[in-house]
Scaffold this active site. Structure first.
Site, mmCIF file in Angstrom:
data_model
loop_
_atom_site.group_PDB
_atom_site.id
_atom_site.type_symbol
_atom_site.label_atom_id
_atom_site.label_comp_id
_atom_site.label_asym_id
_atom_site.label_seq_id
_atom_site.Cartn_x
_atom_site.Cartn_y
_atom_site.Cartn_z
ATOM 1 C CG LEU A 91 -2.018 -1.103 1.254
ATOM 2 C CD1 LEU A 91 -2.892 -0.926 2.497
ATOM 3 C CD2 LEU A 91 -2.871 -1.133 0.005
ATOM 4 C CB CYS A 149 -4.661 -4.956 0.884
ATOM 5 S SG CYS A 149 -2.922 -4.960 0.400
ATOM 6 C CE LYS A 184 -9.413 -5.482 -5.830
ATOM 7 N NZ LYS A 184 -8.400 -4.689 -6.532
ATOM 8 C CB ILE A 210 -10.706 -12.240 -6.825
ATOM 9 C CG1 ILE A 210 -9.730 -12.603 -7.950
ATOM 10 C CG2 ILE A 210 -11.916 -13.125 -6.881
ATOM 11 C CD1 ILE A 210 -9.147 -14.015 -7.860
ATOM 12 C CG ASN A 211 -7.177 -7.565 -3.438
ATOM 13 O OD1 ASN A 211 -6.041 -7.716 -3.899
ATOM 14 N ND2 ASN A 211 -7.532 -6.480 -2.796
ATOM 15 N N GLY A 236 -2.731 -12.337 -12.096
ATOM 16 C CA GLY A 236 -2.378 -12.748 -13.452
ATOM 17 C C GLY A 236 -3.193 -13.945 -13.920
ATOM 18 N N GLY A 263 -6.658 -11.867 -13.791
ATOM 19 C CA GLY A 263 -6.026 -12.544 -14.924
ATOM 20 C C GLY A 263 -6.516 -12.151 -16.289
ATOM 21 C CB THR A 285 -1.192 -8.866 -13.773
ATOM 22 O OG1 THR A 285 -1.432 -8.999 -12.362
ATOM 23 C CG2 THR A 285 0.179 -9.402 -14.100
HETATM 24 C C1 LIG Z 1 1.372 -4.706 -8.084
HETATM 25 C C2 LIG Z 1 -0.051 -4.786 -7.654
HETATM 26 C C3 LIG Z 1 -0.565 -3.836 -6.786
HETATM 27 C C4 LIG Z 1 -1.881 -3.891 -6.355
HETATM 28 N N1 LIG Z 1 -2.370 -2.933 -5.518
HETATM 29 C C5 LIG Z 1 -3.682 -2.953 -5.167
HETATM 30 C C6 LIG Z 1 -4.238 -1.921 -4.380
HETATM 31 O O1 LIG Z 1 -3.562 -0.958 -4.022
HETATM 32 N N2 LIG Z 1 -5.548 -1.994 -4.030
HETATM 33 C C7 LIG Z 1 -6.337 -3.040 -4.430
HETATM 34 O O2 LIG Z 1 -7.530 -3.086 -4.094
HETATM 35 N N3 LIG Z 1 -5.845 -4.032 -5.202
HETATM 36 C C8 LIG Z 1 -4.543 -3.998 -5.571
HETATM 37 N N4 LIG Z 1 -4.043 -5.013 -6.386
HETATM 38 C C9 LIG Z 1 -4.929 -6.075 -6.832
HETATM 39 C C10 LIG Z 1 -5.481 -5.786 -8.234
HETATM 40 O O3 LIG Z 1 -6.241 -4.609 -8.225
HETATM 41 C C11 LIG Z 1 -6.346 -6.968 -8.725
HETATM 42 O O4 LIG Z 1 -7.405 -7.171 -7.800
HETATM 43 C C12 LIG Z 1 -5.561 -8.252 -8.841
HETATM 44 O O5 LIG Z 1 -4.244 -7.989 -9.269
HETATM 45 C C13 LIG Z 1 -6.196 -9.254 -9.793
HETATM 46 O O6 LIG Z 1 -6.282 -8.770 -11.099
HETATM 47 P P1 LIG Z 1 -5.157 -9.105 -12.240
HETATM 48 O O7 LIG Z 1 -4.970 -10.583 -12.241
HETATM 49 O O8 LIG Z 1 -5.749 -8.557 -13.498
HETATM 50 O O9 LIG Z 1 -3.918 -8.392 -11.827
HETATM 51 C C14 LIG Z 1 -2.711 -4.943 -6.813
HETATM 52 C C15 LIG Z 1 -2.204 -5.900 -7.693
HETATM 53 C C16 LIG Z 1 -0.888 -5.834 -8.129
HETATM 54 C C17 LIG Z 1 -0.394 -6.884 -9.066
#
Ligand SMILES: Cc1cc2nc3c(=O)[nH]c(=O)nc-3n(C[C@H](O)[C@H](O)[C@H](O)COP(=O)(O)O)c2cc1C
Ligand SMILES: Cc1cc2nc3c(=O)[nH]c(=O)nc-3n(C[C@H](O)[C@H](O)[C@H](O)COP(=O)(O)OP(=O)(O)OC[C@H]3O[C@@H](n4cnc5c(N)ncnc54)[C@H](O)[C@@H]3O)c2cc1C
Ligand SMILES: Cc1cc2nc3c(=O)[nH]c(=O)nc-3n(C[C@H](O)[C@H](O)[C@H](O)COP(=O)(O)OP(=O)(O)OC[C@H]3O[C@@H](n4cnc5c(N)ncnc54)[C@H](O)[C@@H]3O)c2cc1C
Ligand SMILES: Cc1cc2nc3c(=O)[nH]c(=O)nc-3n(C[C@H](O)[C@H](O)[C@H](O)COP(=O)(O)O)c2cc1C
Ligand code: FES
Ligand code: FES
Lengths: 322, 259, 322, 259
Positions: A91, A149, A184, A210-211, A236, A263, A285
């Site tokens: 964060l 988180c 979230k 999802i987070n 991812g 992903g 990602t």
């Molecule tokens: C480097 C990074 C930082 C992230 N920071 C936050 C954040 O500050 N707040 C949040 O709710 N989710 C955060 N996430 C989660 C993403 O918003 C998302 O929920 C998660 O990566 C799944 O999606 P994706 O597979 O498309 O990355 C973060 C993800 C990554 C990879």
């Protein structure tokens, strides 16, 4: 002169898909398309604005904002895994005051861009104070409550896995928020439907999921976890099946809109989430792999609809349900 | 982001390769700073989801080509080493902020260790072109890991040390950094493994020589949106984590904190 | 003559790593190495015995066995995902009587092969009856209680996510089992440590983890979930970070031995699990990709130890803990 | 499992390729049944973790080569189509049980649809070699999807139908299966999409012609250990799920159940 600015010239040709209506209703708004970057994967938009016109996005979700400035975790904060990555950013952000004075005003120039601010914290009071402060700003479309988180010790993770705690949090936030509240959800729970229903009951206007899943990688050469923080959040393509399943289950149980993510790399991935019941999607990602991912996905979504005789992207929402 | 063609790819040391490809930007039009990096996908497979950062080593403006020099460290650079001339590479960049040149400087000391040496080649070229005296001190594990010495020699004096003494003097680059030696320079520029940078910073701070360090942190996006690549610096008496991809990878030595 | 038998001749050369002791103590036994196939990914061993000598394995874990014969779910039962796969086999097996009369006797010819029987069911009584029946057979080294299969409706999944139910089950089983009982945990829980501790308290002799994560894939062309069953279990490299994290956490909290699994494809993957605290590992999905995966992993494990000056593989167990 | 070299790879129809590679088994020594399949990894990337089953279409015993013919259906076969002559392929097999030949038969009817046609080529060869009369009925979407007709014609008569009438008669293979026509054969052998197999089974059961169906189910392992690929059959009055990879893919038509 640095490279970032230069690459701005080489964006993908914007293929206007004339026959397809990409707009999606969301709460009492209309998003021009269902695609937005996920929080933490687009910073506050400034770097990306050098690459393409942010007005092309359905909306923007900015990095988690906390009451006070945070420096985040030690490095290494990133690890690559099979079809995925782990992060333990923790964060890092300049705190709500500087987000409001230094970051959000920049985005007002994109007059067609709904801005969603992701809010995080440690205690309910933190969250309440941040949301109270953000409520002073008219340019914010919605709040996304990050109760999930996995990267902050004794942090938000508790709220994200305990329905009763999530409800207390949401009720407190709803009392002060002047904009809609998206909650979230964490995938690290036994029963995602129970969490979703609890959030809906407590007054959440929408849900996003999802987070990240909690994971670890061992650096075998050094005989220790690779991330300085030990564990991190898995994101991812690797997590997509879990995310699609949860979106499918949650959208069958609640009647508030759901934003799906986890992903998404291509237009077809986005369609999986829409068909599973999501009203919109977030892309995380993928932005790191391909900085143009969001607008490419919007284009691919339009092209797929066009090729499949789908006139409006809303036709896809929930289409995979019996 | 550009898809560019590989122009040449050759082994120049033990598991060390020199890779030249079409520049993703028009070098004539935009110019690049030494110390900037290219962010490269080694394959389009999700097995290697993230890009690999490699420093700009040489530019050929006439043919619009750029060169990186890299060592095979893990599976990703191994995969990269299998690419053939003519293959297409997905490259982002050049990214980040490189080494600034100072108009009033007369002589520069360049210090490199291992695969930290590549960015010093383009730096040396630009410094020499700008009329500065360039002296480079480079350290390698051994003879077999020694790279880019003749390239550097084209722009100024080069002192070589190796850990095992198989080339040049046996020892570390820091052994060369005596007060006497350093007093001839206006500024230093360093790139190499973190322990080396830390030692260099300490010694040259004592010698009161200002300089720059190019830092290495694991990168995700390379463009400032993931906040994964931070390093601690001190600014206005405040410690803070800054993004090495966006604000760096080159930082003024005096602000960099090691812990 | 069919192809299976033919391929038996082409197994990898068995590299005897002379300097490395691969044996691991497990309960009151010694396994000759820490590698065994995971349940459901090796059937009952018969097909694999045509490919290589099963005596080379640390142990074998056979397909889930239920009280009565089961035909499993409708097809498609398999889907490929990024670095993983989904399955919804649904516990197809011939039932405990035929497993004991037709399958297990075949394995007795492998005189150095510990045999672990994976047991599944719907109600506690089913499980108890199966274990009671299996207890008549001396050649069974241990029982692995599958309280976590995500693919049976109103099935074992409840036991795997509720600590109290898991405890009732384990206590009932421990009363009738004449062999050690390994409890296999589901990763689809909020708190894996709580589950693990509950199982240990109830008398589990060892734990194994992880079973599959629940996932879904949408067939966008046909606008429906690809698997006939809707959801399935996610396995393969994609889940490894989640599995390693859970093994690390669980082994820090319990003192009974833990078998780690989830996405192991190579010797180095196996080492990640050992360093995270596992006493042994299971290999599932990898067998489908490379039928020689288990023995290749044993060889790679030995070669890695040799190259890193590790004299006994036991030195690696828990090595990544501070 | 073997790593074998690709010997030839050519497009023979719309998105349909013929791929020949070194046999993973010594064809001279072991022999293969028509209807068996090869289980192929299209790349070593985890993006395509599972192998793809493709039917043995032809064998060249002299040069120890086998041929498969496949259509690009999804991302995996697309990736396969990018492989070059000389590239190495990871192949398991031949696997499963193929079409049995019956010593007393005099004439065989082969029925194929689309990319179900390939296994019939090796089958026709073996039947003709064993002295049987072979007649093949094949159906394709269109002229552009028609494959292997001349190969089949080398072993007997071939009747071609297409959905759009662009080659042969317009219609479905089942249109050809009149009682009169079928009465000349001792047995049939079919391979094609499930709806075709189901229709063929129904019609030829009425005509009292015994036969075999080659079934298509999604496969994991291909060797009987994952139990993913089952199909329902009826044996001794009992319905049961059997593994198509191990007990099939070819089954006696009368035991196969479609639901
Ligand atoms: C480097 C990074 C930082 C992230 N920071 C936050 C954040 O500050 N707040 C949040 O709710 N989710 C955060 N996430 C989660 C993403 O918003 C998302 O929920 C998660 O990566 C799944 O999606 P994706 O597979 O498309 O990355 C973060 C993800 C990554 C990879
Ligand atoms: C700004 C910058 C410039 C660089 N320039 C060069 C150069 O010119 N020549 C050269 O040989 N090396 C250079 N490196 C280091 C190089 O990026 C890593 O060696 C390489 O990414 C390792 O990838 P891998 O797949 O072989 O290793 P793996 O360990 O398999 O990589 C896994 C992940 O970790 C990251 N990673 C692993 N080691 C490092 C590391 N030391 N630094 C940063 N990320 C790492 C990878 O990028 C990848 O995301 C540079 C690093 C940075 C940050
Ligand atoms: C015994 C057998 C023999 C076959 N012989 C041939 C042949 O000779 N020529 C030919 O063109 N095709 C053949 N097929 C079908 C062929 O295997 C599929 O078209 C191919 O696997 C699709 O892979 P993909 O990556 O392009 O599709 P994707 O949809 O991307 O594949 C994803 C996954 O689904 C599986 N899958 C997808 N469609 C099918 C299908 N129809 N049948 C089985 N698995 C599928 C894939 O194997 C893979 O695991 C055969 C199938 C079987 C079971
Ligand atoms: C096709 C398939 C069938 C499985 N069947 C069982 C089973 O019967 N009992 C069980 O406990 N686990 C079963 N599993 C789970 C595996 O044993 C293992 O826990 C999981 O696949 C993770 O390991 P992997 O990633 O190495 O495959 C099955 C997994 C697969 C892929
Ligand atoms: S690598 Fe993403 S912010 Fe620097
Ligand atoms: S494909 Fe695994 S049992 Fe048939």
């Amino acid at each position: 002169m640095t490279g970032q600015e230069n690459t701005a010239n080489r964006e993908l040709p914007y293929r206007a898909i004339r026959n397809v209506d990409l707009t999606v209703p969301f709460l009492d708004m209309n998003f021009k398309n269902p695609v937005m970057p996920a929080s933490g994967c687009f910073s506050f938009g400034r770097e990306m604005a050098a690459l393409y016109d942010l007005n092309r996005l359905g909306a923007i979700v900015v990095k988690a904002t906390t009451l006070d400035e945070r420096q985040g975790n030690k490095t290494p904060r990133l690890a690559e895994t099979a079809a995925g990555m782990l992060n333990s950013i923790g964060l890092q952000n300049p705190g709500v005051e500087r987000v409001m004075s230094e970051e959000l005003p920049y985005l007002t120039q994109f007059n067609q861009l709904p801005v969603i601010v992701n809010v995080a914290g440690t205690a309910i009071e933190d969250y309440v104070m941040v949301v109270q402060r953000l409520s002073d700003m008219d340019s914010i479309t919605a709040i996304e409550l990050n109760i999930s988180c996995p990267n902050v010790k004794c942090g938000g993770i508790q709220f994200g896995t305990d329905p009763a705690m999530a409800q207390s949090m949401i009720r407190a936030i709803k009392e002060v928020a002047r904009m809609p509240v998206i909650v979230k959800l964490s995938p690290n729970v036994t029963d995602i439907v129970q969490m979703a229903v609890a959030c809906e009951e407590a007054g959440a206007d929408a849900l996003s999921l999802i987070n990240t899943l909690i994971g670890m990688q061992i650096d075998v050469e050094h005989k220790r976890p690779l991330l300085a923080n030990g564990v991190g959040g898995l994101s991812g393509p690797a997590v997509k099946p879990v995310a699609v399943r949860m979106v499918y289950e949650v959208t069958s149980a609640v009647s508030i809109p759901v934003i799906g993510m986890g992903g998404i790399m291509t237009g077809v991935d986005a369609i999986e989430f829409l068909m599973a019941g999501a009203s919109a999607v977030q892309v995380g990602t993928a932005n790191f792999v391909d900085p143009y991912a969001c607008i490419r996905i919007i284009d691919e979504l339009g092209a797929w609809c066009d090729a499949h005789g789908v006139r409006a992207v809303t036709e896809l929402i929930g289409a995979a349900k019996a | 982001m550009s898809l560019v063609k590989i122009h040449s790819h050759t082994a120049i040391g033990s598991e060390i390769y020199e890779l030249t490809f079409v520049s993703p930007v028009d070098l004539q039009a935009v110019g690049c700073e030494p110390g900037q990096f290219l962010h490269i996908r080694v394959t389009d497979s999700f097995d290697f989801l993230l890009r690999r950062p490699l420093s700009l080593c040489k530019m050929d403006i006439e043919h619009n080509l750029v060169t990186v020099v890299y060592q095979v460290k893990g599976a990703g650079t191994k995969r990269l080493s299998e690419k053939q001339v003519g293959d297409v590479l997905d490259v982002l960049g050049p990214l980040g902020h490189g080494y600034p040149l100072h108009a009033l400087d007369r002589a520069a000391l360049l210090i490199g260790g291992g695969v930290g040496v590549p960015p010093l080649v383009e730096l040396a070229r630009q410094l020499q072109k700008a009329g500065k005296v360039v002296h480079t001190v480079v350290g390698f594990q051994s003879n077999q890991h020694a790279i880019l010495i003749s390239e550097l020699a084209a722009y100024g004096a080069v002192t070589v040390v190796t850990n095992d003494g198989s080339l040049g003097r046996k020892g570390l680059v820091t052994d060369e950094l005596t007060n006497d030696f350093c007093s001839s320079y206006d500024r230093y520029y360093a790139c190499g493994p973190t322990p080396m940078l830390q030692a260099v910073q300490q010694i040259l701070e004592k010698h009161k020589l200002p300089g720059y360090l190019s830092l290495e942190e694991r990168m995700g996006c390379g463009i400032g949106i993931c906040v994964g690549c931070v390093h601690k610096v001190s600014r206005d008496g405040q410690e803070m984590n800054v993004k090495t991809c966006k604000e760096g990878p080159v930082f003024a030595a005096q602000e960099v904190l090691f812990t």
